[in-house]
Structures are given as structure tokens and as C-alpha cells.
Design an enzyme around this catalytic site. Structure first.
Site, PDB file in Angstrom:
ATOM      1  N   ALA A   1     -24.189  -0.069  -0.086  1.00  0.00           N
ATOM      2  CA  ALA A   1     -24.306  -1.799  -0.306  1.00  0.00           C
ATOM      3  C   ALA A   1     -23.969  -2.392  -1.524  1.00  0.00           C
ATOM      4  CB  ALA A   1     -25.483  -1.924   0.534  1.00  0.00           C
TER       5      ALA A   1
ATOM      6  N   LEU B   1     -25.681   5.206   1.673  1.00  0.00           N
ATOM      7  CA  LEU B   1     -26.262   4.027   1.098  1.00  0.00           C
ATOM      8  C   LEU B   1     -24.622   3.642   0.134  1.00  0.00           C
ATOM      9  CD1 LEU B   1     -29.661   4.839  -0.062  1.00  0.00           C
ATOM     10  CD2 LEU B   1     -28.753   3.961   2.079  1.00  0.00           C
TER      11      LEU B   1
ATOM     12  N   HIS C   1      24.178  13.655 -14.651  1.00  0.00           N
ATOM     13  CA  HIS C   1      23.557  13.013 -15.708  1.00  0.00           C
ATOM     14  C   HIS C   1      24.139  11.282 -15.608  1.00  0.00           C
ATOM     15  CE1 HIS C   1      26.757  15.765 -17.528  1.00  0.00           C
ATOM     16  NE2 HIS C   1      27.246  14.922 -16.736  1.00  0.00           N
TER      17      HIS C   1
ATOM     18  N   ARG D   1      41.457   0.907 -11.081  1.00  0.00           N
ATOM     19  CA  ARG D   1      41.231   0.706 -12.553  1.00  0.00           C
ATOM     20  C   ARG D   1      42.543   0.231 -13.056  1.00  0.00           C
ATOM     21  NH1 ARG D   1      41.133   6.804 -13.532  1.00  0.00           N
ATOM     22  NH2 ARG D   1      42.841   7.294 -14.185  1.00  0.00           N
TER      23      ARG D   1
ATOM     24  N   GLY E   1     -23.666   6.745  -1.777  1.00  0.00           N
ATOM     25  CA  GLY E   1     -22.091   6.882  -1.647  1.00  0.00           C
ATOM     26  C   GLY E   1     -21.451   6.938  -2.997  1.00  0.00           C
TER      27      GLY E   1
ATOM     28  N   GLY F   1     -35.438   9.375 -11.905  1.00  0.00           N
ATOM     29  CA  GLY F   1     -37.033   9.772 -11.089  1.00  0.00           C
ATOM     30  C   GLY F   1     -37.249  11.078 -11.263  1.00  0.00           C
TER      31      GLY F   1
ATOM     32  N   ALA G   1      29.357  11.776 -14.607  1.00  0.00           N
ATOM     33  CA  ALA G   1      28.497  11.010 -15.473  1.00  0.00           C
ATOM     34  C   ALA G   1      28.894   9.458 -15.444  1.00  0.00           C
ATOM     35  CB  ALA G   1      28.606  11.459 -16.940  1.00  0.00           C
TER      36      ALA G   1
END
EC number: 2.7.7.23
Length: 459
Positions: A10, A8, A362, A439, A101, A139, A379
Site C-alpha cells: 500500500a 503489503l 551493409h 536510372r 511487497g 527492528g 549496399a
């Protein structure tokens, strides 16, 4: 005789306060509905029918191809939901399990015991019950002086005496299939809720003198039906304890199992050590003798044997044997780390394959790269893979050394045994065995510092 199952699923689940159908809320990584479906598999049903309603298309997507579906357009009670399965199941000879469910903690073992009990006692109906000191809202199971089940009475319809009963209905039943659908034709909505109760079928069987029994769960936790977020958290907690207990029995060490979060489909080999606040989700697999330290978070990834993952996140990636990751590293989706790789603190890897024995100790970003073996990233190395619109690939060969604070702008290739000088910006391919320096040349200006305000002469 054959077994059948009705799930069930739904209901909307108003108390969940969610747009998502209640049965699709997750416990330990999968929906409650999937938990129930897996447990139902223990009785090997010939047919499984799932009753859907609210946002049916979402529910059907979860179990597509695994079950038949029927739609309950109006939610008029559990009895009405079972009526919707009539076109598929009516007239078949066998035993039918009816289960909600939203009961993710029920086990396949208990369902198998329930149906065996039903068959062995030749019952026309068997109720799965549990006992609790606080039965409010459930119940109640009403029995006669001979302990025979007379009926089930809902909380809102119960007398003061009946409300004191501690044996409760879990909402799971087994019926003789043919008698179930015959009895459903005789139930009505004459109750406080104005709904068709599946429980009224029990009273009909008693009136006709047919045998009704009850099988009581050994563990009350299995009876939990989830109707709100509080119960959902309770289900998560119970399921987590079960999962962690299973792994500990199988040889996995936990520093603090109450603070370790492992989804139900995670696989862990023996001799793994798991510290507190570790989360393992989805289809993750952990190899033998791996160590996962405090704060590690792994999703849908495979980690080999003898790895050490320290306070890091790994998503949808593979990590080979002997790899060291972290602390504070992030392995993003579609990455693979070869054996003995070291990914250190504050390193991010995304969509990249890295060969064995490579090290990024790192402060490095490796994105959309194919990296060979025995590579060293200094690094501050950054692979620049995105121009604002498109992403490009960097290929780095074997035995490459990348100096600290280097920027590698894709698309570019660094050949085997090449070296990139520290502080370089690389925009062109570097041939094998070459050194690349990108560089500005250093210039020293003698005595120039004496003109600047910071110099002691100017204080």
C-alpha cells in the site's frame, strides 16, 4: 491446515522520489511485487490477499486475477494494513504469511523453510530474521537468557543496549491465522511513529505465554527491503548475480558476468557464449551455441541455435538458426529472419519477414517487406515504405538480386528470379525473371573536363 498469504503493497515509497508506487519499480525485468508474489507461491497459499493503497489501480493491474485485494486508504502502519484483510481471512484455520511487497530478493525456498519451521515448532508466531554487522534502521530481535524471542523493538523505540543487537527483523512473519486477528484487536499506536505495528502482536503472544519463534535467513541479501534508489540498485545487482550464476551452472559461458544484464524470465540454452555488455530483456529466448558479442541488446525476441549477433539491437522479433546479425544492425519489432540469413553492418529491418539464405550485407533499410529466400540486397538499398501518412508493403520473391544504391518505392512487387540494376529507382512491379533498370542513361562528353577549373590545364 491451509496456508494463507498477505502481501503489503500500500505504501507510496516517498524516498523513491517517483510517481510510480514503490512496489512496481522493477528488478531484473519485473516489478518487486511480482518477485514477492512468485516467491510466495512456494508455500502454495489457499488465499493470497494483497493490501493496496497508493495508486491502487496500478498495483492491482500487475496481479489482476492472481490475488484478492483490499484497500488501506490511510497508511497507519503494518498492523493496520493486516487489519484490512480481516473480512477475507478472519476465522479461517491455518498459517498466514505476512510479507512486504518491497522485498524482491526473498526466495521461495526461504519462505517454504520459514513456514515448515513454524509448523514443526508449533509456534503461534514465527519471525523471519537475519544477522548483520550494521543493523541500523532495522527492528531488533530481543531474546531472553534462554534465547526465546521476547519482542521486536523498532529502531526509534530501541534503548542503547537494544540498538547493539545484530539480529534484525526482516518484516516477514508467519502466524496462526485465528490468533493473529484476535491479537490485532489489542494493539495500539503508543509508539514513536503513532502507528499500529504488526510487531506488537509478538509482545501480546509473549504476555499470554504462547510460543514465538524465529527462523534466521542463511543469506542476509534476502532480507533487503527497498526504500530508495540506492537499495533498488543493490537489489538489481544481487538479482543479476543470481541470474547469471544460474545460467553458468546450466552451461552458458560469460566473458564478464558482472557486466552482463539478463532479466529473470530470459531463457538461454546451453553452449551459448555471451560477451561483456550484453543485455537480454523481457521474454527473450536464446538457442544453443549462439554467440552474443559485446554490446548486443535483445528485447522480447527469440534467437535460434548457432546464430551470431554482433553488437546489434533486436526488438520483439524472431531470428532463426544460423543467422548472422551485425555489427551495428537494428532488427526492429515484428520482424522475422529465416535460417542462415545475413544482416550486416548498418542494416535496419522493421516489420519485415525475410526468407532463408537472404543477405543484406551493409547500409540497407528493409521496412514493411515480405522477402523471399536467397535474395541479395546490394549496399545502400532502401525500401521506401512511408509517404508521410500511410505505410505500404513491398513484396520481394525468391532468388531476387537488388543492385547497390537502389530505391524500391512501395507498394511494389519484385517477382521471383528478377534483377534490379544498381542505382535504380523502382516504382512499378517487376515481373519474374525480368531485369529492371530505373536510372538515367550514362552520357560521356569527350574533352569536356578540360574546361573545368579542377583540370591540370587550368591550374
Amino acid at each position: 491446515m491451509s496456508n494463507f498469504a498477505i502481501i503489503l503493497a500500500a505504501g507510496k515509497g516517498t524516498r523513491m522520489k517517483s510517481d510510480l508506487p514503490k512496489v512496481l519499480h522493477k528488478v531484473a525485468g519485473i516489478s518487486m511485487l511480482e518477485h514477492v508474489f512468485r516467491s510466495v507461491g512456494a508455500i502454495q497459499p489457499e488465499k493470497t490477499v494483497t493490501v493496496v493503497g497508493h495508486k491502487a489501480e496500478l498495483v492491482e493491474e500487475v496481479l489482476a486475477g492472481q490475488t484478492e485485494f483490499v484497500t488501506q486508504s490511510e497508511q497507519l502502519g503494518t498492523g493496520h494494513a493486516v487489519m484490512m484483510t480481516e473480512p477475507i481471512l478472519e476465522g479461517l484455520s491455518g498459517h498466514t504469511l505476512v510479507i512486504a511487497g518491497d522485498t524482491p530478493l526473498i526466495t521461495g525456498e526461504s519462505l517454504k523453510n520459514l513456514i515448515d519451521f513454524h509448523i514443526n515448532h508449533k509456534n503461534v508466531a514465527t519471525i523471519l530474521t537475519a544477522e548483520t554487522d550494521n543493523p541500523f534502521g532495522y527492528g531488533r530481535i530481543v531474546r531472553n537468557d534462554n534465547a526465546e524471542v521476547l519482542r521486536i523493538v523498532e529502531q526509534k523505540d530501541a534503548t542503547d543496549f537494544e540498538k547493539q543487537i545484530k539480529e534484525i527483523n526482516t518484516g516477514t512473519y508467519v502466524f496462526d491465522n485465528e490468533r493473529l486477528f484476535e491479537a490485532l484487536k489489542n494493539i495500539n499506536t503508543n509508539n514513536a511513529q503513532g502507528e499500529y505495528y504488526i510487531t506488537d502482536v509478538i509482545g501480546i503472544f509473549r504476555e499470554t505465554g504462547e510460543k514465538v519463534g524465529a527462523y534466521t535467513l542463511k543469506d542476509f541479501d534476502e532480507s533487503l527491503g527497498v526504500n530508495d534508489r540506492v537499495a533498488l540498485a543493490t537489489a538489481e545487482s544481487v538479482m543479476r548475480r543470481r541470474i547469471n550464476h544460474k545460467h553458468m551452472v546450466n552451461g552458458v559461458s560469460f566473458v564478464n558476468p558482472e557486466a552482463t544484464y539478463i532479466d529473470i524470465d530470459v531463457e538461454i540454452a546451453s553452449e551459448v557464449q555471451i560477451e561483456a555488455n550484453v543485455t537480454l530483456k523481457g521474454q527473450t529466448k536464446i538457442g544453443a551455441e549462439t554467440v552474443l558479442t559485446n554490446g548486443t541488446y535483445v528485447v522480447d525476441s527469440t534467437i535460434g541455435a548457432g546464430a551470431v549477433i554482433t553488437n546489434s539491437m533486436i526488438e520483439e522479433s524472431s531470428v532463426a538458426d544460423g543467422v548472422i546479425v551485425g555489427p551495428y544492425a537494428h532488427i526492429r519489432p515484428n520482424s522475422s529472419l529465416g535460417a542462415q540469413v545475413h544482416i550486416g553492418n548498418f542494416v535496419e529491418v522493421k516489420g519485415s519477414s525475410i526468407g532463408e539464405n537472404t543477405k543484406a550485407g551493409h547500409l540497407t533499410y528493409i521496412g514493411n517487406c515480405e522477402v523471399g529466400s536467397n535474395v541479395n540486397f546490394g549496399a545502400g538499398t532502401i525500401t521506401v515504405n512511408y509517404d508521410g501518412k500511410n505505410k505500404y508493403k513491398t513484396v520481394i520473391g525468391n532468388n531476387v538480386f537488388v543492385g547497390s544504391n537502389s530505391t524500391i518505392i512501395a507498394p511494389v512487387e519484385l517477382g521471383d528470379n528478377s534483377l534490379v540494376g544498381a542505382g535504380s529507382t523502382i516504382t512499378k512491379d517487376v515481373p519474374a525473371d525480368a531485369i529492371a533498370i530505373g536510372r538515367g542513361r550514362q552520357i560521356n562528353k569527350d574533352e569536356y573536363a578540360t574546361r573545368l577549373p579542377h583540370h591540370p590545364k587550368n591550374q
